[in-house]
Design a protein around this motif. Structure first.
Motif, PDB file in Angstrom:
ATOM      1  N   ILE A   1     -28.628  12.693 -39.899  1.00  0.00           N
ATOM      2  CA  ILE A   1     -27.419  13.525 -40.362  1.00  0.00           C
ATOM      3  C   ILE A   1     -27.591  14.434 -41.416  1.00  0.00           C
ATOM      4  O   ILE A   1     -27.343  15.768 -41.326  1.00  0.00           O
ATOM      5  CB  ILE A   1     -26.117  12.662 -40.495  1.00  0.00           C
ATOM      6  N   ARG A   2     -28.313  13.962 -42.465  1.00  0.00           N
ATOM      7  CA  ARG A   2     -28.546  14.944 -43.903  1.00  0.00           C
ATOM      8  C   ARG A   2     -29.326  15.890 -43.320  1.00  0.00           C
ATOM      9  O   ARG A   2     -29.163  17.017 -43.753  1.00  0.00           O
ATOM     10  CB  ARG A   2     -29.407  13.834 -44.947  1.00  0.00           C
ATOM     11  N   GLU A   3     -30.575  15.698 -42.508  1.00  0.00           N
ATOM     12  CA  GLU A   3     -31.468  16.875 -42.224  1.00  0.00           C
ATOM     13  C   GLU A   3     -30.735  17.674 -41.325  1.00  0.00           C
ATOM     14  O   GLU A   3     -31.255  19.006 -41.240  1.00  0.00           O
ATOM     15  CB  GLU A   3     -32.575  16.176 -41.556  1.00  0.00           C
ATOM     16  N   ASN A   4     -29.924  17.478 -40.559  1.00  0.00           N
ATOM     17  CA  ASN A   4     -29.299  18.205 -39.474  1.00  0.00           C
ATOM     18  C   ASN A   4     -27.895  18.481 -39.463  1.00  0.00           C
ATOM     19  O   ASN A   4     -27.213  18.773 -38.547  1.00  0.00           O
ATOM     20  CB  ASN A   4     -29.613  17.737 -38.029  1.00  0.00           C
ATOM     21  N   SER A   5     -27.227  18.310 -40.814  1.00  0.00           N
ATOM     22  CA  SER A   5     -25.987  18.455 -40.873  1.00  0.00           C
ATOM     23  C   SER A   5     -25.167  19.832 -40.588  1.00  0.00           C
ATOM     24  O   SER A   5     -24.062  19.914 -39.740  1.00  0.00           O
ATOM     25  CB  SER A   5     -25.664  18.365 -42.701  1.00  0.00           C
ATOM     26  N   GLU A   6     -26.185  20.938 -40.505  1.00  0.00           N
ATOM     27  CA  GLU A   6     -25.534  22.400 -39.995  1.00  0.00           C
ATOM     28  C   GLU A   6     -25.255  22.136 -38.655  1.00  0.00           C
ATOM     29  O   GLU A   6     -24.280  22.556 -38.258  1.00  0.00           O
ATOM     30  CB  GLU A   6     -26.715  23.367 -40.218  1.00  0.00           C
ATOM     31  N   ALA A   7     -26.070  20.956 -38.027  1.00  0.00           N
ATOM     32  CA  ALA A   7     -25.726  21.154 -36.439  1.00  0.00           C
ATOM     33  C   ALA A   7     -24.820  20.039 -35.906  1.00  0.00           C
ATOM     34  O   ALA A   7     -24.736  19.769 -34.795  1.00  0.00           O
ATOM     35  CB  ALA A   7     -27.164  20.749 -35.628  1.00  0.00           C
ATOM     36  N   ILE A   8     -24.169  19.173 -36.926  1.00  0.00           N
ATOM     37  CA  ILE A   8     -23.376  18.100 -36.652  1.00  0.00           C
ATOM     38  C   ILE A   8     -22.005  18.577 -37.124  1.00  0.00           C
ATOM     39  O   ILE A   8     -20.954  18.149 -36.376  1.00  0.00           O
ATOM     40  CB  ILE A   8     -23.792  17.122 -37.202  1.00  0.00           C
TER      41      ILE A   8
END
Length: 171
Positions: free
Chosen positions: A61-68
């Motif tokens: 989630i941290r690494e991909n927060s933009e997409a979540i």
């Protein structure tokens, strides 16, 4: 996060982080919210099995927060993909890679792509927009070699159109 609703010191059948990530993305892409039960023990401590799973899910989630976070519901895509889930924002389609692949091939996606990149570090990725001999649209994104055996990362397609164009299957 295991087989019981609440703490049970004998229940160590923890859900796999990969499964929780898949469920999170599937629910998110359909506009829903994911309720995940974490049952503390009698002293209020979260069991080690839960924290190990949550650490891995939290990293994704941290690494991909933009997409979540703050994404919108995704229309139905004609194919059920085992290797990926989609989320979206205006002018962006996010492809959450859940299994190793050397390239992404999206059939029947009719968007005009302006840019493709890895969400976690903005690394630009080469892509092609093609037509199959039957006339179906294909978007192909080449992944870097170091990702060939990796899973649980996300690729963004920046598009000219506000929403994904999922074309019907012909034939």
């Amino acid at each position: 996060m295991n087989d019981t609703w609440g703490y049970n010191k004998y229940d160590n059948n923890w859900k796999k982080p990969d499964d929780i990530i898949r469920f999170l993305l599937k629910i998110n892409s359909r506009g829903g919210n994911y309720l995940l039960n974490v049952g503390p023990d009698s002293n209020g401590r979260i069991p080690e099995g839960s924290t190990q799973v949550l650490d891995q899910v939290g990293k994704y989630i941290r690494e991909n927060s933009e997409a979540i976070f703050d994404t919108k519901r995704v229309d139905i895509y004609a194919y059920e993909l085992e290797w990926a889930q989609f989320t979206r924002k205006d002018y962006k389609l996010y492809i959450h890679m859940l299994q190793p692949k050397i390239r992404i091939e999206l059939l029947n996606v009719g968007n005009h792509v302006k840019r493709a990149y890895l969400v976690k570090d903005k690394t630009e990725l080469p892509y092609k927009i093609m037509k199959a001999c039957e006339g179906n649209s294909i978007i192909e994104v080449q992944l870097p070699e170091y990702l060939y055996d990796q899973k649980n990362y996300c690729v963004c397609l920046e598009m000219e159109e506000k929403e994904p164009i999922f074309e019907p299957i012909e034939g």
